[in-house]
Design a protein around this motif. Structure first.
Motif, PDB file in Angstrom:
ATOM      1  N   LYS A   7       0.851  -1.200   0.000  1.00  0.00           N
ATOM      2  CA  LYS A   7       0.000   0.000   0.000  1.00  0.00           C
ATOM      3  C   LYS A   7       0.883   1.245   0.000  1.00  0.00           C
ATOM      4  N   VAL A   8       0.450   2.303  -0.704  1.00  0.00           N
ATOM      5  CA  VAL A   8       1.185   3.573  -0.679  1.00  0.00           C
ATOM      6  C   VAL A   8       0.245   4.657  -0.158  1.00  0.00           C
ATOM      7  N   ASN A   9       0.721   5.464   0.787  1.00  0.00           N
ATOM      8  CA  ASN A   9      -0.087   6.576   1.307  1.00  0.00           C
ATOM      9  C   ASN A   9       0.490   7.889   0.792  1.00  0.00           C
ATOM     10  N   TYR A  10      -0.188   8.463  -0.193  1.00  0.00           N
ATOM     11  CA  TYR A  10       0.210   9.788  -0.684  1.00  0.00           C
ATOM     12  C   TYR A  10      -1.036  10.433  -1.288  1.00  0.00           C
ATOM     13  N   PRO A  11      -1.457  11.597  -0.777  1.00  0.00           N
ATOM     14  CA  PRO A  11      -2.743  12.156  -1.209  1.00  0.00           C
ATOM     15  C   PRO A  11      -2.774  12.624  -2.663  1.00  0.00           C
ATOM     16  N   GLY A  12      -1.603  12.627  -3.313  1.00  0.00           N
ATOM     17  CA  GLY A  12      -1.572  12.988  -4.734  1.00  0.00           C
ATOM     18  C   GLY A  12      -1.955  11.818  -5.634  1.00  0.00           C
ATOM     19  N   LEU A  13      -2.055  10.608  -5.070  1.00  0.00           N
ATOM     20  CA  LEU A  13      -2.441   9.433  -5.862  1.00  0.00           C
ATOM     21  C   LEU A  13      -3.964   9.342  -5.923  1.00  0.00           C
ATOM     22  N   LYS A  14      -4.476   9.084  -7.126  1.00  0.00           N
ATOM     23  CA  LYS A  14      -5.948   8.992  -7.281  1.00  0.00           C
ATOM     24  C   LYS A  14      -6.527   7.889  -6.403  1.00  0.00           C
ATOM     25  N   SER A  15      -5.719   6.858  -6.128  1.00  0.00           N
ATOM     26  CA  SER A  15      -6.198   5.718  -5.337  1.00  0.00           C
ATOM     27  C   SER A  15      -6.320   6.064  -3.848  1.00  0.00           C
ATOM     28  N   ASN A  16      -5.796   7.202  -3.426  1.00  0.00           N
ATOM     29  CA  ASN A  16      -5.730   7.533  -1.999  1.00  0.00           C
ATOM     30  C   ASN A  16      -7.050   8.137  -1.509  1.00  0.00           C
TER      31      ASN A  16
END
Ligand code: PLP
Length: 421
Positions: free
Chosen positions: A312-321
């Motif tokens: 999992k990746v946590n970064y608010p710039g990712l559409k999946s976030n």
């Protein structure tokens, strides 16, 4: 003027030498012309320098410039981010009062609010930053501030600032936003209803990990919210420690005025003039750096999301976030700062990756121009067992990155070799 222009010029009138750089006034105290002059300074009839614990011309430029960039009315610089947060709280609350804070906070703010404030008789009540019902249910007549981070460290959530400040306004409570990770070039809390912002200037403001510092900024016209507000009698009654001054009745922004002439005077957490000068240097390039930090972090996050070893990746710039919508709503030009985290399967996998990176430094800091890697489960959260780690959103395999200003190609290549080592 645009923010970038303000960052280079605000708050500084060139002195008789025409010095382009803001001079460092490395002095403890200032001479008065005569007794009357000294007396006028002390009664604020003549507003000017007395002693560097209260004011300093170099720090004054830093405060004015930061206040203008943040879109506030006035600012007060402190010796660390923690002291700015402490000042914001105890300028509003006293023994017997409570504060309502987001659960997703920097670890130092959590321990301050949970343990240290308790010894001062101030209770902290916690809400999930995405749960507005929980927030409102915690408020009573003794609640003095609502405190949260715009972009949270280390959980990397984006607060719904308007929703929270609307609740604060409905109850006549001051909202205090820690805007450290987003910075004024990405997030503008005052435009979304916030009353006070605080920053650790040890992070992106200095930018190169050069100095510890903090700043507290007051929004324009805050006096209207404080005047005759029964929650804040101490702003409306004479201050016995300052010649009976009534803060809402003088022509200065009241929150920072009280923080300076009461808290800074008595607690003394003041920055050195040299550190203020370093922060001024940092502000000149802050907007350029935040753009680059954000670009690098997004590219690294996209790479990590595509890697089979990453859960999992946590970064608010990712559409999946899950924070993507709030990031689009509150962050300028889609920039999301340099902080991201990702999860691998186990504690041991995470340790291996952290040890194998060459460019990333294993350091307990964020916001440096050099990239930083941390493994919360073996450092900041090491005293917690696996279940406790899960409960506070820090799985054993979580790795946090503060993405620096190296080339994103090198950052990605180094992370790839560490993941595959
Ligand atoms: N606020 C946030 C969001 C932080 O990340 C930090 C430090 O990491 C602080 C406040 C505390 O700042 P300082 O270390 O300057 O006291």
């Amino acid at each position: 003027l645009d923010l970038q222009t303000i960052a280079l010029h605000a708050g500084y009138e060139k002195n008789s030498e025409g010095s382009m750089a803001v001079p460092i006034y490395q002095t403890t105290a200032y001479e008065f012309r005569d007794i009357q002059h000294a007396a006028d300074r002390f009664t604020l009839k003549d507003v000017g320098n007395i002693y560097t614990r209260l004011t300093n011309p170099t720090t004054d430029v830093f405060e004015k410039r930061f206040a203008e960039i943040e879109g506030g009315e006035a600012a007060i610089a402190t010796s660390s981010g923690m002291s700015a947060i402490f000042f914001a709280i105890v300028n509003a609350a006293q023994a017997g009062d409570n504060i309502v804070c987001a659960r997703q906070l920097y670890g130092g703010s959590l321990t301050l609010n949970t343990h240290t404030l308790k010894r001062f008789g101030i209770e902290a009540r916690f809400f999930d930053v995405h749960d507005m019902n929980a927030l409102e249910s915690l408020i009573d007549e003794k609640t003095k501030i609502i405190f949260f981070e715009s972009l949270t460290n280390p959980s990397i959530d984006v607060a719904d600032i308007k929703a929270i400040t609307a609740i604060a306004d409905k109850h006549g409570i001051l909202s205090v936003v820690d805007n450290t990770v987003a910075t004024p070039f990405i997030c503008r809390p005052f435009e979304h209803g916030a009353d006070i912002t605080v920053h650790s200037t040890s992070k992106y403001t200095t930018g190169q990990g050069l100095a510890i510092g903090g700043i507290l900024v007051e929004r324009k016209n805050l006096v209207e919210k404080l005047r005759a507000n029964p929650r804040y009698e101490h702003f409306n009654e004479p201050d016995a420690s300052y010649h009976g001054l009534v803060y809402v009745d003088v022509a200065f922004p009241p929150f920072t005025l009280r923080a300076r002439f009461s808290l800074l005077r008595d607690l003394g957490a003041v920055p050195s003039p040299f550190n203020s000068w370093l922060f001024i240097q940092g502000m000149e390039t802050l907007s350029l750096r935040m753009r680059e930090h954000s670009k690098n972090a997004l590219e690294l996050a996209e790479f990590l999301e595509s890697h089979p070893k990453v859960k999992k990746v946590n970064y608010p710039g990712l559409k999946s976030n899950s924070n993507y919508t709030n990031a689009r709503k509150y962050f300028l030009e889609g920039a999301c700062s340099g902080l991201l985290s990702f999860e691998v399967e186990t504690f041991e996998d995470a340790e291996k990756i952290v040890n194998a990176t060459k460019i990333y430094s294993l350091v307990a800091n964020i916001g440096d121009s050099k990239s930083i890697i941390t493994h919360p489960a073996s450092t900041t959260h090491q005293q917690l067992n696996e279940d406790e780690l899960k409960a506070c959103g820090v799985p054993a395999g979580l790795i946090r990155i503060s993405c620096g200003l190296e080339s994103s190609r090198d950052l990605i290549a180094d992370m790839k070799q560490a993941l595959e080592a």
